[in-house]
Design a protein around this motif. Structure first.
Motif, PDB file in Angstrom:
ATOM      1  N   TRP A 181       0.834  -1.210   0.000  1.00  0.00           N
ATOM      2  CA  TRP A 181       0.000   0.000   0.000  1.00  0.00           C
ATOM      3  C   TRP A 181       0.867   1.257   0.000  1.00  0.00           C
ATOM      4  O   TRP A 181       0.589   2.209  -0.730  1.00  0.00           O
ATOM      5  N   LEU A 182       1.888   1.266   0.838  1.00  0.00           N
ATOM      6  CA  LEU A 182       2.742   2.454   0.916  1.00  0.00           C
ATOM      7  C   LEU A 182       3.469   2.701  -0.404  1.00  0.00           C
ATOM      8  O   LEU A 182       3.578   3.843  -0.861  1.00  0.00           O
ATOM      9  N   MET A 183       3.984   1.641  -1.010  1.00  0.00           N
ATOM     10  CA  MET A 183       4.639   1.805  -2.309  1.00  0.00           C
ATOM     11  C   MET A 183       3.643   2.279  -3.364  1.00  0.00           C
ATOM     12  O   MET A 183       3.953   3.180  -4.168  1.00  0.00           O
ATOM     13  N   ALA A 184       2.461   1.685  -3.385  1.00  0.00           N
ATOM     14  CA  ALA A 184       1.463   2.049  -4.386  1.00  0.00           C
ATOM     15  C   ALA A 184       1.033   3.505  -4.215  1.00  0.00           C
ATOM     16  O   ALA A 184       0.874   4.237  -5.213  1.00  0.00           O
ATOM     17  N   LEU A 185       0.840   3.945  -2.988  1.00  0.00           N
ATOM     18  CA  LEU A 185       0.509   5.352  -2.758  1.00  0.00           C
ATOM     19  C   LEU A 185       1.645   6.255  -3.213  1.00  0.00           C
ATOM     20  O   LEU A 185       1.422   7.353  -3.746  1.00  0.00           O
ATOM     21  N   GLY A 186       2.873   5.791  -3.008  1.00  0.00           N
ATOM     22  CA  GLY A 186       4.025   6.551  -3.497  1.00  0.00           C
ATOM     23  C   GLY A 186       4.035   6.647  -5.012  1.00  0.00           C
ATOM     24  O   GLY A 186       4.350   7.699  -5.578  1.00  0.00           O
ATOM     25  N   TYR A 187       3.658   5.569  -5.686  1.00  0.00           N
ATOM     26  CA  TYR A 187       3.574   5.608  -7.145  1.00  0.00           C
ATOM     27  C   TYR A 187       2.576   6.664  -7.602  1.00  0.00           C
ATOM     28  O   TYR A 187       2.828   7.413  -8.559  1.00  0.00           O
ATOM     29  N   LEU A 188       1.421   6.686  -6.941  1.00  0.00           N
ATOM     30  CA  LEU A 188       0.393   7.642  -7.334  1.00  0.00           C
ATOM     31  C   LEU A 188       0.845   9.080  -7.088  1.00  0.00           C
ATOM     32  O   LEU A 188       0.461   9.995  -7.822  1.00  0.00           O
ATOM     33  N   ALA A 189       1.671   9.271  -6.054  1.00  0.00           N
ATOM     34  CA  ALA A 189       2.100  10.631  -5.715  1.00  0.00           C
ATOM     35  C   ALA A 189       3.352  11.057  -6.474  1.00  0.00           C
ATOM     36  O   ALA A 189       3.452  12.214  -6.910  1.00  0.00           O
ATOM     37  N   PHE A 190       4.307  10.148  -6.638  1.00  0.00           N
ATOM     38  CA  PHE A 190       5.619  10.519  -7.176  1.00  0.00           C
ATOM     39  C   PHE A 190       6.002   9.789  -8.459  1.00  0.00           C
ATOM     40  O   PHE A 190       7.072  10.044  -9.013  1.00  0.00           O
ATOM     41  N   GLY A 191       5.161   8.881  -8.919  1.00  0.00           N
ATOM     42  CA  GLY A 191       5.493   8.128 -10.118  1.00  0.00           C
ATOM     43  C   GLY A 191       6.164   6.802  -9.789  1.00  0.00           C
ATOM     44  O   GLY A 191       6.609   6.569  -8.661  1.00  0.00           O
ATOM     45  N   VAL A 192       6.249   5.925 -10.793  1.00  0.00           N
ATOM     46  CA  VAL A 192       6.835   4.599 -10.622  1.00  0.00           C
ATOM     47  C   VAL A 192       8.336   4.688 -10.858  1.00  0.00           C
ATOM     48  O   VAL A 192       8.790   4.880 -11.992  1.00  0.00           O
ATOM     49  N   ASN A 193       9.125   4.552  -9.806  1.00  0.00           N
ATOM     50  CA  ASN A 193      10.582   4.612  -9.915  1.00  0.00           C
ATOM     51  C   ASN A 193      11.211   3.970  -8.682  1.00  0.00           C
ATOM     52  O   ASN A 193      10.514   3.643  -7.710  1.00  0.00           O
ATOM     53  N   GLU A 194      12.506   3.795  -8.748  1.00  0.00           N
ATOM     54  CA  GLU A 194      13.213   3.118  -7.647  1.00  0.00           C
ATOM     55  C   GLU A 194      13.150   3.916  -6.358  1.00  0.00           C
ATOM     56  O   GLU A 194      13.070   3.334  -5.260  1.00  0.00           O
ATOM     57  N   TRP A 195      13.210   5.233  -6.455  1.00  0.00           N
ATOM     58  CA  TRP A 195      13.167   6.072  -5.258  1.00  0.00           C
ATOM     59  C   TRP A 195      11.869   5.854  -4.499  1.00  0.00           C
ATOM     60  O   TRP A 195      11.870   5.723  -3.261  1.00  0.00           O
ATOM     61  N   THR A 196      10.757   5.775  -5.214  1.00  0.00           N
ATOM     62  CA  THR A 196       9.463   5.563  -4.576  1.00  0.00           C
ATOM     63  C   THR A 196       9.371   4.177  -3.959  1.00  0.00           C
ATOM     64  O   THR A 196       8.792   4.008  -2.883  1.00  0.00           O
ATOM     65  N   VAL A 197       9.953   3.181  -4.629  1.00  0.00           N
ATOM     66  CA  VAL A 197       9.935   1.821  -4.101  1.00  0.00           C
ATOM     67  C   VAL A 197      10.607   1.761  -2.733  1.00  0.00           C
ATOM     68  O   VAL A 197      10.130   1.098  -1.799  1.00  0.00           O
ATOM     69  N   ARG A 198      11.701   2.484  -2.568  1.00  0.00           N
ATOM     70  CA  ARG A 198      12.500   2.385  -1.340  1.00  0.00           C
ATOM     71  C   ARG A 198      12.130   3.418  -0.291  1.00  0.00           C
ATOM     72  O   ARG A 198      12.613   3.340   0.843  1.00  0.00           O
ATOM     73  N   LEU A 199      11.287   4.370  -0.649  1.00  0.00           N
ATOM     74  CA  LEU A 199      10.963   5.441   0.286  1.00  0.00           C
ATOM     75  C   LEU A 199      10.324   4.932   1.582  1.00  0.00           C
ATOM     76  O   LEU A 199      10.684   5.412   2.666  1.00  0.00           O
TER      77      LEU A 199
END
Length: 621
Positions: free
Chosen positions: A88-106
């Protein structure tokens, strides 16, 4: 204090500790620097690391694509390994910041930072070293304040600056999130435990600190399952049983209402996922990924009984050398003494039990992984920080008659620290020559040797060992060994570990990543994408399309021949990502396929389905 004590560092410190605002700003700046360097600097500069990280990343991406936020999927197959919180946290990050490695690890990076800050605040409030019988250090309020500041700084630095926290705080998996949830739950418990000493709380609901404990445990269960309540629950129960406060705290913590809050947070998703997937989820998650991991070897993750001794020794370097002394000095066997202490003086006791319970629990478990010891690192940092803060907070070294009993231990710890540092430095100098052949990155050893990274890393560790040895020559400078270690490891992190990660990515991950992205762009709507000879989940994430994995070329040929009369989506061609040797094993000739690109050890080609079937019919009639 005499004149010499009022000069130099001690004069600076006296001025500093009398200005709490400056101390607070200094703490903010130093913590920010440490956390940014350890967890945020270059967080998205390297690609996803096979094998586990892409599984989480792609399953989270699928949630945003399909809209199914209940059941995780990877490559079209349900993934019941972990509960949904990290997805969920990664998916919300994708919606906010786009699909990338930084969002995956945030999520992992923020969880690590939250845990470091929580530990800092706890040590600042309760971090003075617990006194021995007959020595009440808290009576000296100035020394208590000094020691708590030093303990907070050291503890936060130790927790952030070690190999395990650095690795998992920069990896997009669930381990660091679980570590933070368990750590925060136990820290919140201790705050509530101290605040309620001698008080009787009326009403049905727990106080905010106990509420935080229940909430963090619930999030831990949504991160990795039952272990999220079993581990902190065992630590708390053993601690309360040892101190004789079990019944009292049971009442003041409002356990029944706390369990109600816990259930409200955790149960809904489990109900929904079981409704959606039925018995397959129960057997896979609760059976295979929880019960089986504890009772038998899963995925060949076996290890000897002493495995976690080595993991903690290496993973918590350079602070692990001080951990045995930090535990021994608390005299855990003196239960009567500990029970007589005020609750605020029992943080070290909680930390010892915290380490022992987690270490023992996972040592008993049959399946063993290095990440399983992550949740004990906050407690280890507390113990070592209390040990060294006591030494650093002394106005002057006591005379031999009044010297603390662990002085000999400090000397022995320093000697071993110097030996370990020099040995680690030698290892880094010769590291490239120890690497064996790697088909995925055949030139990595040579590139690493030419980069001077091993020489830089080796020099830092050897310099640290020499500095420690020099400090040990004079008894008055023994206590500064820990400061040298903090500076040395920070330099190693900045100038060796991060550059090494970047180099590994360039040599090992980048070629495959570039071909996967190209495959996603080149793939026609009806084409299938084959990966033959290896299984790298990162290709699914970067290509953003389903992958057919085949361990050997004949398996792929058999699949093509079986579906020749009824190919999926009427596909007439196939994209194949494999080693050039695998292409030859399909009996294909250069004129049979179109080479889209070749990088490193991998090749991406487009082949007509009919050609694959025809060539393999001829080769194996």
């Amino acid at each position: 204090m005499n004149g010499s004590e009022k000069s130099g560092l001690w004069q600076w410190w006296q001025t500093f500790e009398q200005r709490p605002r400056q101390a607070a700003w200094f703490s903010i700046i130093t913590l920010s620097l440490i956390c940014v360097m350890a967890f945020l600097w270059g967080l998205g500069s390297v690609g996803l690391v096979d094998e586990t990280e892409p599984l989480f990343a792609e399953a989270s991406r699928q949630m945003t694509v399909t809209g199914d936020w209940v059941t995780p999927y990877f490559n079209g197959v349900t993934r019941f390994d972990k509960p949904p919180l990290v997805y969920w946290l990664m998916a919300l990050g994708y919606l906010a910041f786009g699909v990338n490695e930084w969002t995956v690890r945030l999520p992992s990076a923020l969880a690590a930072i939250a845990l470091v800050l929580g530990l800092f605040l706890t040590l600042y409030r309760f971090g003075y070293a617990t006194p021995r019988a007959g020595q009440v250090d808290q009576a000296d309020s100035r020394r208590s304040l000094r020691q708590r500041w030093i303990a907070a700084w050291l503890g936060a630095a130790m927790l952030a600056l070690n190999v395990q926290m650095f690795a998992w705080g920069r990896t997009g998996v669930s381990d660091m999130l679980l570590n933070a949830c368990i750590g925060v739950s136990l820290l919140c418990f201790f705050w509530g435990y101290v605040r309620h000493e001698g008080q009787v709380r009326r009403g049905f609901w727990p106080s905010r600190w106990y509420l935080g404990c229940y909430g963090a445990m619930a999030l831990a269960v949504l991160t990795k399952g039952p272990v999220g309540i079993v581990i902190p629950g065992l630590v708390i129960l053993v601690f309360l049983f040892y101190t004789g406060n079990l019944f009292t705290v049971w009442q003041e913590a409002k356990v029944w209402s706390g369990l109600l809050i816990f259930a409200v947070i955790t149960i809904p998703w489990y109900v929904l996922v079981i409704q959606a997937n039925g018995e397959s989820y129960i057997n896979d998650f609760f059976g295979y990924h929880n019960l089986d991991r504890f009772t038998r070897v899963v995925n060949q993750h076996s290890a000897p009984w002493y495995f976690y001794f080595l993991v903690v020794l290496v993973g918590f370097l350079p602070w692990s050398v001080s951990l045995p002394l930090a535990i021994a000095r608390l005299n855990l066997w003196q239960r009567r003494f500990w029970c007589a202490q005020p609750r605020q003086a029992q943080l070290g006791l909680l930390a010892v039990i915290w380490v022992i319970v987690i270490f023992g629990f996972f040592t008993v478990a049959v399946t063993k992984l290095p990440s399983y010891t992550l949740p004990l690192l906050p407690a280890a940092a507390i113990l070592v920080a209390q040990l060294w803060s006591y030494e650093l907070s002394l106005n002057k070294l006591p005379s031999m008659a009044h010297q603390p009993r662990h002085t000999a231990g400090i000397l022995i710890t320093g000697v071993f620290s110097a030996i370990f540092a020099i040995a680690t430095g030698v290892f880094w100098w010769i590291f490239p020559s120890l690497l064996g052949p790697d088909t995925a990155a055949p030139n990595f050893s040579q590139t690493l040797d030419q980069s001077l990274i091993p020489e830089i890393g080796g020099s830092i560790w050897i310099a640290l060992g020499i500095a420690i040895a020099f400090l040990l020559l004079h008894r008055k400078t023994w206590r500064w060994v820990i400061v040298a270690q903090v500076i040395g490891f920070f330099c190693f992190l900045s100038f060796t570990m991060i550059p090494t990660l970047i180099l590994v990515d360039q040599e090992r991950q980048a070629p495959l990543r570039h071909l996967a992205i190209l495959a996603g762009h080149e793939k026609q709507p009806t084409e299938e994408l084959f990966m033959i000879g290896f299984r790298k989940p990162s290709v699914s994430f970067y290509a953003q399309t389903p992958i057919h994995y085949f361990s050997h070329a004949p398996h792929a040929a058999t699949y093509v021949k079986r579906t020749r009369d009824n190919p999926p989506d009427d596909a007439t061609s196939i994209l194949i990502l494999a080693n050039p040797v695998i292409i030859d094993e399909l009996y294909l000739k250069p004129q049979d396929y179109q080479t889209l690109d070749q990088e490193g050890a991998y090749q991406l080609v487009r082949v007509p389905r009919a050609v694959i079937a025809e060539r393999n019919d001829i080769a194996s009639p």
